[in-house]
Enzyme design. Sequence first.
Site, PDB file in Angstrom:
ATOM      1  N   THR A  21       0.573  -1.362  -0.205  1.00 22.33           N
ATOM      2  CA  THR A  21      -0.095   0.292   0.047  1.00 22.33           C
ATOM      3  C   THR A  21       0.908   1.443  -0.023  1.00 22.33           C
ATOM      4  O   THR A  21       0.263   2.273  -0.522  1.00 22.33           O
ATOM      5  CB  THR A  21      -1.017  -0.127   1.271  1.00 22.33           C
ATOM      6  OG1 THR A  21      -2.060  -1.315   1.241  1.00 22.33           O
ATOM      7  CG2 THR A  21      -2.093   1.240   1.272  1.00 22.33           C
ATOM      8  N   VAL A  22       2.056   1.371   0.776  1.00 22.12           N
ATOM      9  CA  VAL A  22       2.836   2.843   0.873  1.00 22.12           C
ATOM     10  C   VAL A  22       3.629   2.635  -0.517  1.00 22.12           C
ATOM     11  O   VAL A  22       3.752   3.857  -0.770  1.00 22.12           O
ATOM     12  CB  VAL A  22       3.813   2.970   2.184  1.00 22.12           C
ATOM     13  CG1 VAL A  22       4.361   3.679   2.363  1.00 22.12           C
ATOM     14  CG2 VAL A  22       2.432   2.042   3.532  1.00 22.12           C
ATOM     15  N   ALA A  41      12.979  19.608  -4.598  1.00 16.16           N
ATOM     16  CA  ALA A  41      14.019  18.557  -4.273  1.00 16.16           C
ATOM     17  C   ALA A  41      15.802  19.482  -4.985  1.00 16.16           C
ATOM     18  O   ALA A  41      16.653  19.420  -4.619  1.00 16.16           O
ATOM     19  CB  ALA A  41      14.144  17.428  -4.242  1.00 16.16           C
ATOM     20  N   VAL A 141       6.926   7.228  12.676  1.00 17.66           N
ATOM     21  CA  VAL A 141       5.583   7.679  13.257  1.00 17.66           C
ATOM     22  C   VAL A 141       4.523   8.741  13.229  1.00 17.66           C
ATOM     23  O   VAL A 141       4.849   9.667  12.216  1.00 17.66           O
ATOM     24  CB  VAL A 141       7.312   8.526  14.400  1.00 17.66           C
ATOM     25  CG1 VAL A 141       5.985   9.481  15.764  1.00 17.66           C
ATOM     26  CG2 VAL A 141       8.486   7.598  14.694  1.00 17.66           C
ATOM     27  N   GLY A 143       2.798   8.447  10.628  1.00 22.43           N
ATOM     28  CA  GLY A 143       2.284   8.622   9.534  1.00 22.43           C
ATOM     29  C   GLY A 143       2.552   9.900   8.964  1.00 22.43           C
ATOM     30  O   GLY A 143       3.550  10.179   8.496  1.00 22.43           O
ATOM     31  N   ILE A 145       1.814  12.480   9.601  1.00 24.58           N
ATOM     32  CA  ILE A 145       2.363  14.018  10.379  1.00 24.58           C
ATOM     33  C   ILE A 145       4.053  14.268  10.942  1.00 24.58           C
ATOM     34  O   ILE A 145       4.512  14.041  10.964  1.00 24.58           O
ATOM     35  CB  ILE A 145       0.970  13.242  11.751  1.00 24.58           C
ATOM     36  CG1 ILE A 145       0.493  13.862  12.292  1.00 24.58           C
ATOM     37  CG2 ILE A 145       1.846  14.876  12.880  1.00 24.58           C
ATOM     38  CD1 ILE A 145      -0.273  13.208  13.212  1.00 24.58           C
ATOM     39  N   LYS A 214       6.956   3.850  18.374  1.00 21.22           N
ATOM     40  CA  LYS A 214       6.835   4.921  18.051  1.00 21.22           C
ATOM     41  C   LYS A 214       6.976   6.366  19.552  1.00 21.22           C
ATOM     42  O   LYS A 214       7.521   7.587  18.668  1.00 21.22           O
ATOM     43  CB  LYS A 214       5.262   5.741  17.606  1.00 21.22           C
ATOM     44  CG  LYS A 214       5.466   4.925  16.816  1.00 21.22           C
ATOM     45  CD  LYS A 214       3.749   5.664  16.277  1.00 21.22           C
ATOM     46  CE  LYS A 214       3.232   3.949  15.029  1.00 21.22           C
ATOM     47  NZ  LYS A 214       1.761   4.366  14.599  1.00 21.22           N
ATOM     48  N   GLY A 316      -1.840   4.990   5.970  1.00 14.10           N
ATOM     49  CA  GLY A 316      -2.666   5.058   4.832  1.00 14.10           C
ATOM     50  C   GLY A 316      -1.574   5.267   3.874  1.00 14.10           C
ATOM     51  O   GLY A 316      -0.236   5.558   3.903  1.00 14.10           O
TER      52      GLY A 316
END
Length: 443
Positions: A21-22, A41, A141, A143, A145, A214, A316
Amino acid sequence: MTANQSDNTKPLRIALAGVGTVGVGVIKLLDTNADLVTARAGRPIEIVAVSARNKGRDRGVDLSPYAWEDDMTALAARGDVDVVVELVGGSDGPALALARNAIAAGKSLVTANKAMIAHHGQALAAAAEDKGAALKFEAAVAGGIPIVKGLREGAAANSIERIYGILNGTANYILSTMEHSGADFGATLKDAQELGYAEADPTFDIEGVDAAHKLSILAAISFGAQIDFDAVDCEGISSVRAADITQADALGYVIRLIGMADVEATAGESPALLQQVKPCLVPKGHPLAHTTGATNAVVAEGNFSGRLFFQGAGAGDGPTASAVVADIIDIARGETGSPFSIPTAQLVPMTRAVSDNRTGQAYLRFTVTDKPGVLAEITAAMRDADVSIESLIQQGRANDGGEVLVALVTHDGPEGNISKAVELLKGSESLTAPPLIMRILSE
Protein backbone atom coordinates in the site's frame (compact mmCIF):
# COMPACT_ATOMS: atom_id res chain seq x y z
CA MET A 1 30.98 12.46 0.12
CA THR A 2 28.27 9.93 -0.72
CA ALA A 3 26.94 9.19 -4.18
CA ASN A 4 23.68 11.03 -3.54
CA GLN A 5 25.58 14.15 -2.38
CA SER A 6 28.18 14.26 -5.17
CA ASP A 7 26.26 15.99 -7.95
CA ASN A 8 23.03 17.84 -7.28
CA THR A 9 22.33 18.31 -11.00
CA LYS A 10 21.79 14.60 -11.57
CA PRO A 11 18.65 12.67 -10.61
CA LEU A 12 18.56 11.14 -7.15
CA ARG A 13 18.16 7.43 -7.82
CA ILE A 14 16.14 5.37 -5.37
CA ALA A 15 15.42 1.70 -4.86
CA LEU A 16 12.11 0.70 -3.33
CA ALA A 17 11.83 -2.39 -1.11
CA GLY A 18 8.18 -3.23 -0.58
CA VAL A 19 5.49 -2.40 -3.10
CA GLY A 20 2.44 -2.74 -0.89
CA THR A 21 0.00 0.00 0.00
CA VAL A 22 2.65 2.55 0.99
CA GLY A 23 5.10 1.59 -1.76
CA VAL A 24 2.42 2.04 -4.40
CA GLY A 25 1.57 5.36 -2.77
CA VAL A 26 5.20 6.48 -3.15
CA ILE A 27 5.20 5.54 -6.84
CA LYS A 28 1.93 7.38 -7.45
CA LEU A 29 3.05 10.47 -5.55
CA LEU A 30 6.35 10.72 -7.42
CA ASP A 31 4.48 10.34 -10.71
CA THR A 32 1.60 12.71 -9.93
CA ASN A 33 3.71 15.45 -8.33
CA ALA A 34 6.86 14.93 -10.40
CA ASP A 35 7.34 18.59 -11.38
CA LEU A 36 6.59 19.86 -7.88
CA VAL A 37 8.90 17.32 -6.25
CA THR A 38 11.71 18.15 -8.67
CA ALA A 39 11.36 21.87 -8.02
CA ARG A 40 11.37 21.42 -4.26
CA ALA A 41 14.16 18.85 -4.25
CA GLY A 42 16.31 20.84 -6.66
CA ARG A 43 16.81 17.77 -8.84
CA PRO A 44 14.72 14.94 -10.30
CA ILE A 45 13.96 11.90 -8.15
CA GLU A 46 13.81 8.63 -10.04
CA ILE A 47 12.92 5.10 -8.99
CA VAL A 48 15.40 2.74 -10.66
CA ALA A 49 14.76 -0.59 -8.90
CA VAL A 50 12.10 -2.31 -6.81
CA SER A 51 11.68 -5.51 -4.84
CA ALA A 52 8.71 -7.28 -3.28
CA ARG A 53 7.55 -10.77 -2.43
CA ASN A 54 5.36 -11.34 -5.47
CA LYS A 55 6.47 -9.93 -8.82
CA GLY A 56 3.30 -10.94 -10.65
CA ARG A 57 0.79 -9.37 -8.31
CA ASP A 58 -1.43 -6.65 -9.80
CA ARG A 59 -0.77 -3.52 -7.75
CA GLY A 60 -2.51 -1.02 -9.99
CA VAL A 61 0.77 0.61 -11.06
CA ASP A 62 3.20 -0.23 -13.85
CA LEU A 63 6.46 -1.62 -12.46
CA SER A 64 8.00 -2.40 -15.85
CA PRO A 65 10.12 0.81 -15.98
CA TYR A 66 12.08 -0.36 -12.93
CA ALA A 67 14.65 -3.10 -12.48
CA TRP A 68 13.32 -5.97 -10.36
CA GLU A 69 15.26 -7.73 -7.60
CA ASP A 70 13.86 -10.95 -6.14
CA ASP A 71 16.18 -10.56 -3.16
CA MET A 72 15.57 -7.17 -1.62
CA THR A 73 18.99 -7.08 0.02
CA ALA A 74 20.48 -6.96 -3.48
CA LEU A 75 19.15 -3.41 -3.79
CA ALA A 76 21.88 -2.27 -1.42
CA ALA A 77 24.62 -3.52 -3.77
CA ARG A 78 23.34 -1.83 -6.94
CA GLY A 79 25.71 0.78 -8.32
CA ASP A 80 22.84 2.78 -9.82
CA VAL A 81 21.12 3.39 -6.46
CA ASP A 82 21.74 6.39 -4.19
CA VAL A 83 18.93 5.90 -1.65
CA VAL A 84 17.21 2.74 -0.44
CA VAL A 85 13.61 3.05 0.73
CA GLU A 86 12.53 0.22 3.06
CA LEU A 87 8.78 -0.34 3.33
CA VAL A 88 8.71 -4.01 4.24
CA GLY A 89 8.40 -3.85 8.03
CA GLY A 90 9.53 -6.08 10.86
CA SER A 91 12.15 -5.32 13.47
CA ASP A 92 14.59 -7.91 12.16
CA GLY A 93 14.93 -10.25 9.17
CA PRO A 94 15.27 -9.00 5.59
CA ALA A 95 14.35 -5.40 6.47
CA LEU A 96 17.18 -5.09 8.98
CA ALA A 97 19.62 -6.86 6.66
CA LEU A 98 18.73 -4.45 3.86
CA ALA A 99 19.11 -1.44 6.16
CA ARG A 100 22.52 -2.55 7.39
CA ASN A 101 23.78 -3.41 3.91
CA ALA A 102 22.53 -0.16 2.39
CA ILE A 103 24.24 1.97 5.02
CA ALA A 104 27.43 -0.12 4.85
CA ALA A 105 27.49 0.58 1.11
CA GLY A 106 27.29 4.32 1.81
CA LYS A 107 23.70 4.64 0.63
CA SER A 108 21.15 6.71 2.48
CA LEU A 109 18.16 4.90 3.96
CA VAL A 110 14.55 6.01 4.25
CA THR A 111 12.21 3.77 6.23
CA ALA A 112 8.68 3.66 7.60
CA ASN A 113 9.64 0.80 9.92
CA LYS A 114 8.97 1.92 13.49
CA ALA A 115 9.77 -1.50 15.01
CA MET A 116 13.20 -1.61 13.37
CA ILE A 117 14.04 1.93 14.46
CA ALA A 118 12.81 1.29 18.01
CA HIS A 119 14.99 -1.82 18.33
CA HIS A 120 17.98 -1.02 16.10
CA GLY A 121 17.74 2.67 15.23
CA GLN A 122 20.62 3.77 17.40
CA ALA A 123 23.06 1.30 15.84
CA LEU A 124 21.83 2.15 12.35
CA ALA A 125 22.18 5.86 13.09
CA ALA A 126 25.75 5.41 14.30
CA ALA A 127 26.62 3.45 11.16
CA ALA A 128 25.00 6.09 8.94
CA GLU A 129 26.91 8.89 10.64
CA ASP A 130 30.14 6.94 10.20
CA LYS A 131 29.46 6.52 6.47
CA GLY A 132 28.22 10.06 5.91
CA ALA A 133 24.86 8.68 4.81
CA ALA A 134 21.39 9.80 5.84
CA LEU A 135 18.97 7.79 7.94
CA LYS A 136 15.41 9.15 7.70
CA PHE A 137 12.29 7.73 9.34
CA GLU A 138 9.59 10.43 9.36
CA ALA A 139 6.99 7.89 8.18
CA ALA A 140 7.78 5.55 11.08
CA VAL A 141 6.01 7.80 13.59
CA ALA A 142 2.44 9.01 13.12
CA GLY A 143 2.22 8.49 9.36
CA GLY A 144 1.78 11.78 7.55
CA ILE A 145 2.30 14.03 10.59
CA PRO A 146 5.72 15.75 10.32
CA ILE A 147 6.46 15.18 14.00
CA VAL A 148 10.06 13.99 13.58
CA LYS A 149 10.92 17.02 11.45
CA GLY A 150 8.92 19.23 13.80
CA LEU A 151 10.99 18.12 16.78
CA ARG A 152 14.35 17.99 15.00
CA GLU A 153 13.95 21.32 13.20
CA GLY A 154 10.95 23.42 14.20
CA ALA A 155 11.43 22.91 17.94
CA ALA A 156 15.20 22.49 17.81
CA ALA A 157 15.85 25.56 19.96
CA ASN A 158 13.61 24.27 22.76
CA SER A 159 14.18 22.00 25.69
CA ILE A 160 11.25 19.59 25.37
CA GLU A 161 9.70 19.10 28.78
CA ARG A 162 7.08 16.52 27.88
CA ILE A 163 5.82 14.73 24.80
CA TYR A 164 2.60 12.78 24.64
CA GLY A 165 -0.23 11.89 22.35
CA ILE A 166 -2.37 9.43 20.44
CA LEU A 167 0.07 7.28 18.49
CA ASN A 168 -2.08 4.42 17.22
CA GLY A 169 -5.02 4.94 14.89
CA THR A 170 -6.57 1.52 15.40
CA ALA A 171 -6.87 1.94 19.16
CA ASN A 172 -8.17 5.47 18.74
CA TYR A 173 -10.76 4.33 16.21
CA ILE A 174 -12.01 1.66 18.60
CA LEU A 175 -12.23 3.95 21.63
CA SER A 176 -13.90 6.85 19.80
CA THR A 177 -16.33 4.45 18.11
CA MET A 178 -17.24 3.00 21.51
CA GLU A 179 -18.05 6.56 22.62
CA HIS A 180 -20.53 7.12 19.82
CA SER A 181 -22.04 3.65 19.53
CA GLY A 182 -22.17 2.54 23.17
CA ALA A 183 -20.91 -0.89 22.06
CA ASP A 184 -18.39 -2.83 24.11
CA PHE A 185 -14.78 -3.48 23.14
CA GLY A 186 -15.16 -6.91 21.55
CA ALA A 187 -17.95 -5.92 19.17
CA THR A 188 -16.19 -2.70 18.18
CA LEU A 189 -12.93 -4.53 17.48
CA LYS A 190 -14.74 -6.99 15.24
CA ASP A 191 -16.33 -4.13 13.29
CA ALA A 192 -12.94 -2.43 12.97
CA GLN A 193 -11.45 -5.62 11.53
CA GLU A 194 -14.27 -5.96 9.01
CA LEU A 195 -13.78 -2.34 7.93
CA GLY A 196 -10.02 -2.76 7.59
CA TYR A 197 -9.08 -0.45 10.48
CA ALA A 198 -7.70 -3.36 12.52
CA GLU A 199 -5.54 -6.31 11.47
CA ALA A 200 -6.67 -9.92 11.74
CA ASP A 201 -4.17 -10.11 14.63
CA PRO A 202 -4.56 -6.70 16.28
CA THR A 203 -2.31 -7.41 19.26
CA PHE A 204 0.37 -4.79 18.52
CA ASP A 205 -2.30 -2.10 18.13
CA ILE A 206 -4.71 -2.83 20.96
CA GLU A 207 -2.05 -3.81 23.51
CA GLY A 208 -0.04 -0.64 22.93
CA VAL A 209 3.11 -2.16 21.38
CA ASP A 210 2.87 -0.14 18.17
CA ALA A 211 2.44 3.07 20.15
CA ALA A 212 5.35 2.08 22.39
CA HIS A 213 7.65 1.71 19.37
CA LYS A 214 6.77 5.23 18.27
CA LEU A 215 7.04 6.69 21.76
CA SER A 216 10.56 5.35 22.27
CA ILE A 217 11.63 7.04 19.03
CA LEU A 218 10.02 10.36 19.98
CA ALA A 219 11.61 10.21 23.44
CA ALA A 220 15.08 9.79 21.96
CA ILE A 221 14.62 12.80 19.68
CA SER A 222 12.93 14.95 22.32
CA PHE A 223 15.30 14.35 25.22
CA GLY A 224 18.57 13.28 23.60
CA ALA A 225 18.15 9.85 25.16
CA GLN A 226 19.39 6.53 23.95
CA ILE A 227 16.46 4.52 22.63
CA ASP A 228 15.11 2.17 25.28
CA PHE A 229 12.00 0.46 23.96
CA ASP A 230 12.17 -2.21 26.67
CA ALA A 231 11.70 0.48 29.32
CA VAL A 232 8.30 1.58 27.99
CA ASP A 233 5.56 0.76 30.51
CA CYS A 234 2.91 -0.56 28.15
CA GLU A 235 -0.78 -1.30 28.71
CA GLY A 236 -3.49 -1.69 26.07
CA ILE A 237 -7.19 -1.01 25.77
CA SER A 238 -8.69 -4.50 25.78
CA SER A 239 -9.88 -4.08 29.39
CA VAL A 240 -11.81 -0.88 28.68
CA ARG A 241 -15.58 -1.44 28.84
CA ALA A 242 -18.49 0.53 27.50
CA ALA A 243 -19.34 1.32 31.14
CA ASP A 244 -15.95 3.01 31.55
CA ILE A 245 -16.63 5.15 28.49
CA THR A 246 -20.01 6.12 29.96
CA GLN A 247 -18.60 6.97 33.37
CA ALA A 248 -15.77 8.99 31.82
CA ASP A 249 -18.31 10.96 29.81
CA ALA A 250 -20.40 11.70 32.91
CA LEU A 251 -17.27 12.98 34.66
CA GLY A 252 -16.30 15.24 31.74
CA TYR A 253 -13.68 13.04 30.09
CA VAL A 254 -13.07 10.77 27.12
CA ILE A 255 -10.79 7.73 27.10
CA ARG A 256 -7.75 7.67 24.83
CA LEU A 257 -4.68 5.44 24.58
CA ILE A 258 -1.92 7.90 25.41
CA GLY A 259 1.81 7.52 24.94
CA MET A 260 3.70 9.88 27.26
CA ALA A 261 7.36 10.57 28.00
CA ASP A 262 9.25 13.03 30.16
CA VAL A 263 12.52 13.27 32.05
CA GLU A 264 13.14 13.82 35.73
CA ALA A 265 16.37 14.75 37.47
CA THR A 266 17.82 12.12 39.78
CA ALA A 267 20.48 11.96 42.45
CA GLY A 268 22.49 9.67 40.21
CA GLU A 269 24.70 10.50 37.25
CA SER A 270 21.99 10.13 34.59
CA PRO A 271 18.45 11.49 34.47
CA ALA A 272 15.46 9.17 34.58
CA LEU A 273 13.18 8.73 31.58
CA LEU A 274 9.50 7.94 32.03
CA GLN A 275 7.87 6.24 29.04
CA GLN A 276 4.26 5.04 29.35
CA VAL A 277 1.59 3.87 26.95
CA LYS A 278 -1.69 3.54 28.82
CA PRO A 279 -5.39 4.32 28.45
CA CYS A 280 -6.09 7.67 30.12
CA LEU A 281 -9.03 9.90 30.90
CA VAL A 282 -8.63 13.06 28.84
CA PRO A 283 -10.56 16.24 29.75
CA LYS A 284 -13.09 17.16 27.08
CA GLY A 285 -11.47 20.56 26.76
CA HIS A 286 -8.08 19.10 25.81
CA PRO A 287 -7.19 18.98 22.08
CA LEU A 288 -6.58 15.22 22.28
CA ALA A 289 -10.21 14.69 23.33
CA HIS A 290 -11.29 15.88 19.89
CA THR A 291 -8.97 13.50 18.04
CA THR A 292 -11.32 10.77 16.84
CA GLY A 293 -11.29 7.91 14.36
CA ALA A 294 -7.99 6.59 13.02
CA THR A 295 -6.30 9.95 13.51
CA ASN A 296 -3.03 10.48 15.39
CA ALA A 297 -2.09 13.54 17.42
CA VAL A 298 1.07 14.52 19.30
CA VAL A 299 1.65 17.25 21.87
CA ALA A 300 5.17 18.54 22.52
CA GLU A 301 5.75 21.02 25.34
CA GLY A 302 8.82 23.20 24.82
CA ASN A 303 10.27 25.53 27.42
CA PHE A 304 10.03 28.51 25.05
CA SER A 305 7.54 27.38 22.38
CA GLY A 306 4.91 26.23 24.85
CA ARG A 307 2.45 23.57 23.74
CA LEU A 308 2.84 22.42 20.12
CA PHE A 309 0.03 20.31 18.69
CA PHE A 310 0.44 18.04 15.66
CA GLN A 311 -2.53 16.16 14.23
CA GLY A 312 -3.21 14.16 11.09
CA ALA A 313 -3.59 10.75 9.50
CA GLY A 314 -1.42 8.20 11.26
CA ALA A 315 -1.48 5.64 8.46
CA GLY A 316 -2.66 5.05 4.91
CA ASP A 317 -1.00 5.09 1.52
CA GLY A 318 -1.23 8.83 0.86
CA PRO A 319 -0.14 10.27 4.24
CA THR A 320 2.64 7.73 4.79
CA ALA A 321 3.91 8.06 1.22
CA SER A 322 3.94 11.83 1.75
CA ALA A 323 6.25 11.42 4.75
CA VAL A 324 8.52 9.00 2.86
CA VAL A 325 8.91 11.34 -0.11
CA ALA A 326 9.50 14.32 2.19
CA ASP A 327 12.50 12.44 3.58
CA ILE A 328 13.73 11.68 0.06
CA ILE A 329 13.44 15.37 -0.85
CA ASP A 330 15.54 16.29 2.19
CA ILE A 331 18.25 13.89 1.03
CA ALA A 332 18.10 15.30 -2.50
CA ARG A 333 18.70 18.76 -1.02
CA GLY A 334 21.67 17.46 0.93
CA GLU A 335 19.84 17.92 4.24
CA THR A 336 20.86 14.96 6.35
CA GLY A 337 21.92 15.75 9.91
CA SER A 338 21.88 13.46 12.92
CA PRO A 339 18.94 11.04 12.77
CA PHE A 340 18.04 11.67 16.43
CA SER A 341 18.72 15.42 16.33
CA ILE A 342 22.12 15.17 18.05
CA PRO A 343 25.08 12.91 17.19
CA THR A 344 24.47 9.33 18.25
CA ALA A 345 27.56 9.30 20.48
CA GLN A 346 26.00 12.13 22.51
CA LEU A 347 22.71 10.35 23.21
CA VAL A 348 22.46 9.88 26.96
CA PRO A 349 21.73 6.52 28.60
CA MET A 350 18.87 7.21 30.99
CA THR A 351 17.56 5.10 33.84
CA ARG A 352 13.98 3.94 33.86
CA ALA A 353 11.86 6.35 35.88
CA VAL A 354 9.55 5.06 38.57
CA SER A 355 6.18 6.77 38.56
CA ASP A 356 5.27 5.99 42.20
CA ASN A 357 6.20 9.45 43.48
CA ARG A 358 4.41 11.34 40.72
CA THR A 359 1.17 12.96 41.75
CA GLY A 360 -2.10 13.17 39.89
CA GLN A 361 -5.65 11.97 39.75
CA ALA A 362 -6.70 8.51 38.65
CA TYR A 363 -9.81 6.56 37.70
CA LEU A 364 -10.14 3.06 39.14
CA ARG A 365 -12.75 0.53 38.14
CA PHE A 366 -13.37 -2.66 40.12
CA THR A 367 -15.49 -5.59 38.96
CA VAL A 368 -16.90 -7.17 42.11
CA THR A 369 -19.54 -9.56 43.39
CA ASP A 370 -22.78 -7.93 44.50
CA LYS A 371 -22.69 -8.61 48.24
CA PRO A 372 -22.58 -6.58 51.45
CA GLY A 373 -19.23 -5.26 52.58
CA VAL A 374 -17.53 -4.94 49.18
CA LEU A 375 -17.56 -1.15 49.15
CA ALA A 376 -16.24 -1.09 52.69
CA GLU A 377 -13.40 -3.40 51.67
CA ILE A 378 -12.43 -1.16 48.75
CA THR A 379 -12.62 2.08 50.72
CA ALA A 380 -10.65 0.54 53.57
CA ALA A 381 -7.85 -0.36 51.17
CA MET A 382 -7.87 3.19 49.84
CA ARG A 383 -7.73 4.56 53.39
CA ASP A 384 -4.87 2.29 54.41
CA ALA A 385 -2.89 3.28 51.29
CA ASP A 386 -3.59 6.98 51.91
CA VAL A 387 -5.62 7.41 48.74
CA SER A 388 -8.21 10.17 48.93
CA ILE A 389 -11.45 9.46 47.06
CA GLU A 390 -13.10 12.33 45.20
CA SER A 391 -16.12 10.39 43.90
CA LEU A 392 -17.40 6.83 43.89
CA ILE A 393 -20.02 5.20 41.66
CA GLN A 394 -21.55 1.73 41.96
CA GLN A 395 -23.36 0.31 38.95
CA GLY A 396 -25.06 -3.08 38.75
CA ARG A 397 -25.18 -5.10 35.56
CA ALA A 398 -28.37 -6.91 34.65
CA ASN A 399 -28.27 -10.59 33.71
CA ASP A 400 -24.68 -10.97 34.71
CA GLY A 401 -24.83 -13.04 37.87
CA GLY A 402 -25.01 -10.08 40.20
CA GLU A 403 -21.69 -8.62 39.04
CA VAL A 404 -21.22 -4.95 39.96
CA LEU A 405 -18.89 -2.28 38.67
CA VAL A 406 -17.45 0.09 41.24
CA ALA A 407 -15.70 3.14 39.80
CA LEU A 408 -13.92 5.83 41.76
CA VAL A 409 -11.91 8.94 41.03
CA THR A 410 -9.09 9.94 43.37
CA HIS A 411 -7.91 13.34 44.47
CA ASP A 412 -4.37 14.36 43.56
CA GLY A 413 -1.91 12.02 45.20
CA PRO A 414 1.15 9.83 44.63
CA GLU A 415 0.67 7.09 42.04
CA GLY A 416 2.49 4.71 44.37
CA ASN A 417 -0.35 4.96 46.88
CA ILE A 418 -2.80 3.71 44.27
CA SER A 419 -0.52 0.78 43.51
CA LYS A 420 -0.38 0.01 47.23
CA ALA A 421 -4.20 0.08 47.51
CA VAL A 422 -4.57 -2.32 44.59
CA GLU A 423 -1.97 -4.60 46.13
CA LEU A 424 -3.93 -4.63 49.41
CA LEU A 425 -6.97 -5.86 47.47
CA LYS A 426 -5.03 -8.54 45.60
CA GLY A 427 -6.50 -11.97 46.22
CA SER A 428 -9.78 -10.58 47.49
CA GLU A 429 -12.69 -12.94 46.81
CA SER A 430 -14.85 -9.88 46.20
CA LEU A 431 -13.00 -8.94 43.01
CA THR A 432 -13.99 -10.97 39.94
CA ALA A 433 -11.44 -9.36 37.60
CA PRO A 434 -8.25 -7.31 37.90
CA PRO A 435 -8.99 -3.63 38.50
CA LEU A 436 -8.59 -1.12 35.68
CA ILE A 437 -6.51 1.94 36.53
CA MET A 438 -6.42 4.95 34.21
CA ARG A 439 -4.49 8.12 34.83
CA ILE A 440 -6.38 11.40 34.38
CA LEU A 441 -4.50 13.65 31.98
CA SER A 442 -4.08 17.19 33.22
CA GLU A 443 -5.30 20.10 31.13
